[in-house]
Design a protein around this motif. Structure first.
Motif, PDB file in Angstrom:
ATOM      1  N   LYS A 190     -21.890  17.784  35.490  1.00 43.50           N
ATOM      2  CA  LYS A 190     -21.469  18.600  36.641  1.00 43.50           C
ATOM      3  C   LYS A 190     -19.965  18.882  36.604  1.00 43.50           C
ATOM      4  N   SER A 212     -16.263  25.892  38.969  1.00 45.07           N
ATOM      5  CA  SER A 212     -16.903  26.948  39.746  1.00 45.07           C
ATOM      6  C   SER A 212     -15.884  27.641  40.648  1.00 45.07           C
ATOM      7  N   LEU A 239     -17.448  28.049  46.687  1.00 44.27           N
ATOM      8  CA  LEU A 239     -17.757  26.677  47.055  1.00 44.27           C
ATOM      9  C   LEU A 239     -17.269  26.336  48.458  1.00 44.27           C
ATOM     10  N   GLU A 286     -19.845  27.588  50.705  1.00 47.94           N
ATOM     11  CA  GLU A 286     -21.050  26.760  50.611  1.00 47.94           C
ATOM     12  C   GLU A 286     -20.878  25.430  51.343  1.00 47.94           C
ATOM     13  N   LEU A 287     -19.669  24.843  51.254  1.00 50.55           N
ATOM     14  CA  LEU A 287     -19.409  23.531  51.850  1.00 50.55           C
ATOM     15  C   LEU A 287     -18.957  23.618  53.307  1.00 50.55           C
ATOM     16  N   CYS A 298     -13.190  11.980  51.739  1.00 48.78           N
ATOM     17  CA  CYS A 298     -14.448  11.529  51.155  1.00 48.78           C
ATOM     18  C   CYS A 298     -14.345  10.015  50.973  1.00 48.78           C
ATOM     19  N   SER A 347     -20.801  11.189  48.914  1.00 47.14           N
ATOM     20  CA  SER A 347     -21.156  12.569  48.581  1.00 47.14           C
ATOM     21  C   SER A 347     -21.535  12.668  47.120  1.00 47.14           C
ATOM     22  N   SER A 348     -22.610  13.393  46.844  1.00 45.54           N
ATOM     23  CA  SER A 348     -23.009  13.674  45.461  1.00 45.54           C
ATOM     24  C   SER A 348     -22.393  14.971  44.970  1.00 45.54           C
ATOM     25  N   ASP A 349     -21.531  15.573  45.790  1.00 46.69           N
ATOM     26  CA  ASP A 349     -20.920  16.857  45.450  1.00 46.69           C
ATOM     27  C   ASP A 349     -19.427  16.733  45.178  1.00 46.69           C
ATOM     28  N   ASN A 358     -17.908  16.905  42.448  1.00 46.46           N
ATOM     29  CA  ASN A 358     -17.507  17.971  41.527  1.00 46.46           C
ATOM     30  C   ASN A 358     -17.194  19.257  42.281  1.00 46.46           C
ATOM     31  N   LYS A 359     -17.999  19.581  43.288  1.00 44.37           N
ATOM     32  CA  LYS A 359     -17.749  20.782  44.088  1.00 44.37           C
ATOM     33  C   LYS A 359     -16.511  20.613  44.963  1.00 44.37           C
ATOM     34  N   LEU A 360     -16.341  19.418  45.531  1.00 40.67           N
ATOM     35  CA  LEU A 360     -15.183  19.170  46.377  1.00 40.67           C
ATOM     36  C   LEU A 360     -13.887  19.302  45.582  1.00 40.67           C
TER      37      LEU A 360
END
Length: 395
Positions: A184, A189, A194, A197-198, A237, A265-267, A269-271
């Protein structure tokens, strides 16, 4: 034809060791789904009753007596695990570990923590015929990682390789791969997409990670962080520390539309993609994930020992700064407000493959799996990069 099998042993002292094991396993499976990978935290798997007590005691020691942790790290720095420790590990784990290995029949064992590496090393000394790799998950090499039975060391930088060769380990048994990160983190991205999305605003954003072990900075830093909330968005986080999350959500200073407080959080990478600056403890995995995303870092509360070494490495590389006063926060918040475009341009330059190749560790292991001579460490690996600085630039 029998599929190749990789067994990864770790321990739950912090999240980085097991995180690196899962990251490597996922990377291997992403590149070659035919390879079977299994990750096991040895102590938790074999002693599910005792292991949580040991980990809890370790957490409390790190939180309440960090200077003691640092002193032990430094005094034992050049030493492998002593004979008493290895004997104790042997008596606790030997039979069960041997049974697990015999049942899973791996082609390769990779250890991401010194304790299982010591256990498997003793098994090899007593006749186990499976190649053993040790993946060092920091930017330093403590003596506890070193065992004569290890066939190959996978390390973060050429500097760490030099430390190991300085201890008498042959250079051909040390491969610079970088610390693996989950697939990931292999690509970046769109920041704007993002944020939408978040549920975040499209404005300069600071990601604050930590608190999973109850470690957090004091009132002065919190005041500095919250002073510019109208212009700087804050995303906290806090990992699995539910008490910290509750405490922060009840803090009047943090009740603001530009503040987001998260637990686990499993995100991540997005954060990291959505943020412009990361404030974190300098754990090996978090630093490497941030490097893969090109995000600049501010470090706080480094645990004496390996985290101090991690911090030193990234600061020297110009990718991080130590958060030793509120003035550092003020400086970076001012940069985010006034020089946003320039900071983003610098971030894009940091994503150059000359800095870090996030899939390189998985590629290296797969190439060695395909070549028995490389796997056993009998000669220099074909997977060695053309120059070690192709994995990391070393100051």
């Amino acid at each position: 034809m029998r599929k190749k099998r990789v067994l990864l042993f770790s321990e739950g002292f912090g999240t980085g060791h097991t995180g690196a094991a899962y990251a490597l396993a996922e990377g291997i499976k992403r590149l070659n789904p035919a390879v079977q990978c299994r990750v096991i935290e040895l102590g938790k798997f074999l002693n599910p009753t005792v292991a949580p007590w040991i980990l809890s005691a370790y957490r409390k020691t790190v939180s309440s007596q960090p200077k003691l942790v640092g002193m032990l790290y430094k005094t034992q720095y050049h030493r492998s695990l002593n004979r008493f420790t290895k004997l104790a590990l042997h008596r606790v784990f030997y039979t069960h570990a041997r049974q697990v290995i015999e049942q899973l029949k791996p082609d390769l064992i990779i250890c991401t923590h010194p304790l299982p590496a010591a256990v498997v090393s003793r098994l090899k000394r007593l006749g186990l015929n499976v190649p053993l790799y040790t993946l060092i998950t920091d930017y330093d090499a403590h003596g506890s990682w070193v065992n004569a039975e290890v066939n190959r060391y996978l390390v973060s930088t050429s500097r760490v390789k030099s430390i190991l060769t300085g201890r008498g380990i042959p250079a051909e048994q040390v491969t610079v791969t970088g610390i693996p990160v989950h697939p990931k983190f292999w690509e970046r991205s769109s920041k704007e997409t993002l944020r939408q999305e978040l549920g975040l605003a499209d404005m300069p954003t600071v990601l604050v990670m930590g608190g999973g072990w109850g470690l957090m900075f004091g009132e002065g830093f919190m005041n500095a962080l919250t002073a510019k909330m109208d212009q700087i968005q804050l995303v906290f986080c806090m990992g699995s520390n539910d008490k910290m999350v509750e405490k922060m959500r009840s803090d009047p200073r943090l009740r603001h539309p530009n503040v987001t407080i998260l637990g686990y959080s499993s995100d991540v990478n997005k954060l990291m993609d959505a943020a412009d600056l990361l404030i974190t403890k300098p754990g090996g995995m978090t630093c490497t994930e941030a490097l893969a995303k090109g995000i600049p870092m501010l470090f706080y509360q480094a645990i004496p020992g390996q985290e101090e070494k991690n911090s030193q490495y990234f600061v020297e590389l110009g990718l991080a700064e130590v958060l030793d006063s509120e003035r550092v926060v003020d400086k970076w918040f001012r940069l985010l407000r006034r020089e946003y475009a320039e900071l983003e341009e610098q971030r894009l330059r940091r994503l150059s493959p000359d800095r870090y190749q996030p899939r390189h560790c998985a590629v290296t292991v797969l190439e060695m799996l395909g070549n028995p001579e490389d796997l056993s460490g009998s000669r220099s690996a074909h997977a060695q990069p053309r120059t070690e600085e192709a994995v990391y630039l070393t100051p």
